[in-house]
Structure formats: C-alpha cells, structure tokens
Scaffold this active site. Structure first.
Site, PDB file in Angstrom:
ATOM      1  N   GLU A 180       0.786  -1.215   0.000  1.00 21.53           N
ATOM      2  CA  GLU A 180       0.000   0.000   0.000  1.00 21.53           C
ATOM      3  C   GLU A 180       0.826   1.277   0.000  1.00 21.53           C
ATOM      4  OE1 GLU A 180      -3.595  -0.068   2.526  1.00 21.53           O
ATOM      5  OE2 GLU A 180      -2.868  -2.029   3.099  1.00 21.53           O
ATOM      6  N   SER A 200      -5.671   0.732   8.449  1.00 19.54           N
ATOM      7  CA  SER A 200      -4.214   0.767   8.519  1.00 19.54           C
ATOM      8  C   SER A 200      -3.691   2.125   8.093  1.00 19.54           C
ATOM      9  CB  SER A 200      -3.611  -0.330   7.630  1.00 19.54           C
ATOM     10  OG  SER A 200      -3.978  -0.121   6.276  1.00 19.54           O
ATOM     11  N   THR A 201      -2.428   2.373   8.432  1.00 22.53           N
ATOM     12  CA  THR A 201      -1.774   3.616   8.015  1.00 22.53           C
ATOM     13  C   THR A 201      -0.427   3.262   7.406  1.00 22.53           C
ATOM     14  OG1 THR A 201      -1.096   5.837   8.715  1.00 22.53           O
ATOM     15  CG2 THR A 201      -0.647   4.043  10.245  1.00 22.53           C
ATOM     16  N   GLN A 202      -0.020   4.045   6.395  1.00 23.67           N
ATOM     17  CA  GLN A 202       1.210   3.749   5.681  1.00 23.67           C
ATOM     18  C   GLN A 202       2.143   4.954   5.648  1.00 23.67           C
ATOM     19  OE1 GLN A 202      -1.888   3.226   3.808  1.00 23.67           O
ATOM     20  NE2 GLN A 202      -1.976   1.243   4.820  1.00 23.67           N
TER      21      GLN A 202
END
Length: 424
Positions: A180, A200-202
C-alpha cells in the site's frame, strides 16, 4: 504540481514495484499464451509506425475498510519507445466497505456488480475483453476472520467471471502492508507519502540517508528495479493503526467480547454522547464519560497508549523531508477547518496539534460535524509526533487529487500491470 505527461509515474505504488510484480509476471505467461493473437491490438508494437497512438484501459478496485472505490483508467501511448501516459480517470466510491458484508457476501458482491456497470459505460464495448479488471482489498478484509474474508473474495471472483472484462489470474486478493505504499518520482525530486485509511496507516519515502536504511527493520526496506534504476524504498503499513481501528483501540473495544451489553467510554468523546457505532460488521456501544472529564490532555493520554512504541521512527523524518498526506489526514483537516476542501493546502504538524486542542476543548461546537472529531484529530497529532517522530515544524502537503486523479496506490498497480506483462 506535476504535468500531465509525468502523471504516468506519479503514483507508482509499491504494489506495482514490489509484491505485485511476482503476481503480474505469473499472469503474463497466461495472458500472452491465451491472448497473443489480440496483443498487438492492445498496444503498439515496435514495428508499428511511431506516430500511431493507441488507447487502452485498466480497471482497479480498491476495497478499503470504509468503502469500495473503482478506478477506470484511460492510457494513451503515442510512441512505442515511451511509457504510456494517463489520459483520464473515472472514479466512483460506495460505502460501506466489503468488510461490512462479512455475513452477507452476496450483498457485497452486488456492490461490485453495480460499480462494474459504470466501467461498462466508460470503456468502449470493443475494448471490454482486452481490459483487465483487478480488485485489491486492504486493511478491512485483513481484519476479518480468514473464512469470512475468503467468502467475500470468492463472491467477487464470481462477479468478475460474469463480466465481459479480461480477468487475470489472481485478479482478486488481499494486499499485504508493503503493497500500500506509494512512490512519487519526477526527475530527481521525491517526496514522502503518508496515507491514513480506516484499518491501517502507511508511510513511504525514498531514503536519502544510509542511517535510515541501516536502522530500519529489514522488512521495512523494499529493493526493486524500475526502468533501469535500482531503488531502496522505506515503506510499511501498520495494520490496526488506521483511523477507525484506532478509535476501537482507544475505546478498548478492539477484539473485545460482550458487545451486546458493554459500553466503551472515552475522554475523547463529548460527555453526553452515547450511541451504537458499527464497524467491520460489528456494533459497539460507545459513550463519553458523563460524570468524568473530557478534553485534549486526557484524550492524548488515552491515545498515547495506542501509538507509543508501536510505530517505528525513521531516522530521516526528523529532517526537512517533504511529505504528502492523503485520505483521512485530508478529510479531518477539512472537517476541522484547517484547509479548504476544494483546494487542499499546506500545514505543519503543529497545526494539527493546535486544532486538535481547540476541537477537544470545544466538543459541543464541533459535535454536529462529528462526535469523533476530537479523537480523530488527537490521534492524527499523536501518530505524527509520538508515532513517526515528526517535528512540530514538519510541512505536510494535504491533497485529495493531483491533476484530477485520485491519489492512491491503484494507479501504480494498474499501470504496472501492463508494464509487467511486457507491454511496451
């Protein structure tokens, strides 16, 4: 802002540069064997006149935790010796995400079927059988029990098989965290990318310092070759640290049982707030603390437990790197009045902190916008400062689109789908 002819490499995601590369190369064998007779009609070959441009299409579904997005891209290749350029994008989103249909996979499949109707209106009929359709699910499905996620993906595969579009091998799958990330490449200039989804975090950037590479967990460094260059990319996705999942963690509701009778409280919510809140197919009873305290300091303390020690702090982020921030970073900045919703804007990390304090200490004023705004803005502040380790003065470019193209990994994944099929 990059020009139209450089959008072709603006969002080449790690999906296209790393994990998906193996999948697409496997697909290439099948694709070239079954469709070799039609391949020369899909894109120009080197034997064709150099002034003969070709148009082709790609359909990418982004199945996120809070919604499903369809991207139908139109590419034009004017010269066989050059990369195709992005000419246009048809984008549409529906809510909720596929994960909300964990117990009704057939209904989830219907949402995909409806979005495919839009694709049929965008792609010319004579191009349908040569237009690949792919769905990549992100954190929402990764958070579901394996059997429920599989049932949803199986339903999507059936919908794809019913469609008139080309369905590659492994056309429906769940992306892992590395997929991602994003890459921005325009001449020698690079920027970092921060993306905040629901589950989620990217964070992704091209390191300039060897210390960043040496001090990072090995799995956070992706090495790949692209267009005769070798890159080392710092990229990681934190499952469970997306905005909505962080709400559950702050409330102590992530993975909890007894949902039919338990009430989850937080100082980040208005004192008199109480309602049922649904995420991922589950319903939670959430509430402020009627006889307690609320406000920024207490909220920050609660959220600190969710962030501290979980997120790796890259050596380089304490410097002067430029980061673009997308998705919920952008949305909450708009809702809290930090930036204009149409134009985006440039802010510093301290601006998120300042506005979070204002929202949390005036919850009644901001409750009509969202009762979760204090929690969300405080989480963003804590994630940036305590999580990634950004300085208060770090500059963030908040954007929703670049050159009228939605900012996501989907463009890179679609573009590279053709690239790895050896279509030049």
């Amino acid at each position: 802002m990059v020009g139209t002819d450089t959008v072709k490499i603006f969002l080449l995601s790690v999906a296209s540069l790393w994990a998906l590369a193996g999948n697409f190369r496997a697909e290439a064998t099948y694709y070239n064997r079954e469709y070799s007779a039609n391949m020369e009609n899909l894109l120009p070959s080197v034997s064709r006149p150099t002034n003969l441009s070709r148009t082709f299409y790609g359909i990418m579904f982004d199945a996120g935790s809070t919604g499903t997005r369809i991207h139908v891209y139109t590419f034009i290749q004017k010269d066989p010796a050059e990369l195709p350029v992005l000419d246009n994008e048809m984008y549409h989103a529906v809510k909720p995400g596929l994960s909300a249909y964990a117990d009704k996979p057939d209904v989830g499949g219907d949402t995909i079927r409806q979005l495919l109707k839009l694709a049929k209106k965008t792609v010319p009929r004579h191009e349908w059988k040569r237009t690949p359709v792919v769905l990549k699910a992100t954190a929402g499905l990764r958070l579901l029990p394996e059997e429920k996620a599989k049932a949803l993906l199986d339903e999507v595969r059936e919908v794809f098989d019913e469609s008139p579009f080309f369905v590659p091998n492994n056309s429906v799958s769940i992306m892992n965290g590395t997929n991602e990330g994003h890459l921005y490449a325009h001449t020698r200039k690079t920027v970092g990318i921060l993306d905040l989804g629901g589950g989620s975090t990217q964070i992704t950037f091209l390191p300039k310092s060897k210390k960043t590479i040496y001090s990072a967990p090995p799995s956070y460094i992706a090495r790949f070759n692209m267009f005769n260059n070798t890159y080392q990319l710092y990229t990681h996705s934190y499952l469970g640290n997306g905005l909505i999942a962080a709400r559950l963690a702050t409330l102590g509701a992530l993975g909890a049982d007894g949902l039919e009778w338990r009430v989850f409280t937080s100082s980040c919510l208005p004192k008199k707030f109480r309602e049922d809140w649904t995420f991922g197919g589950l319903t939670y009873k959430v509430s402020g603390i009627p006889d307690g305290y609320a406000g920024y300091k207490l909220c920050y303390y609660e959220i600190m437990r969710v962030v501290k020690g979980i997120v790796h702090q890259p050596y380089e982020v304490k410097g002067s790197s430029i980061f673009y921030a997308f998705s919920y970073y952008y949305d909450r900045a708009v809702e809290s009045g930090l930036i204009d919703g149409n134009r985006g804007g440039i802010v510093e990390v301290r601006d998120f902190k300042k506005r979070a304090k204002e929202v949390c200490n005036k919850m009644t004023k901001y409750r009509p916008i969202s009762p979760f705004l204090c929690m969300d803005m405080t989480y963003i502040t804590c994630l940036l400062k305590e999580g990634f380790g950004f300085k208060d003065s770090t500059v963030l470019q908040l954007a929703k689109k670049v050159n009228n193209v939605e900012t996501s990994w989907a463009l890179g994944a679609t573009f590279d789908h053709f690239h790895n099929l050896n279509i030049h």
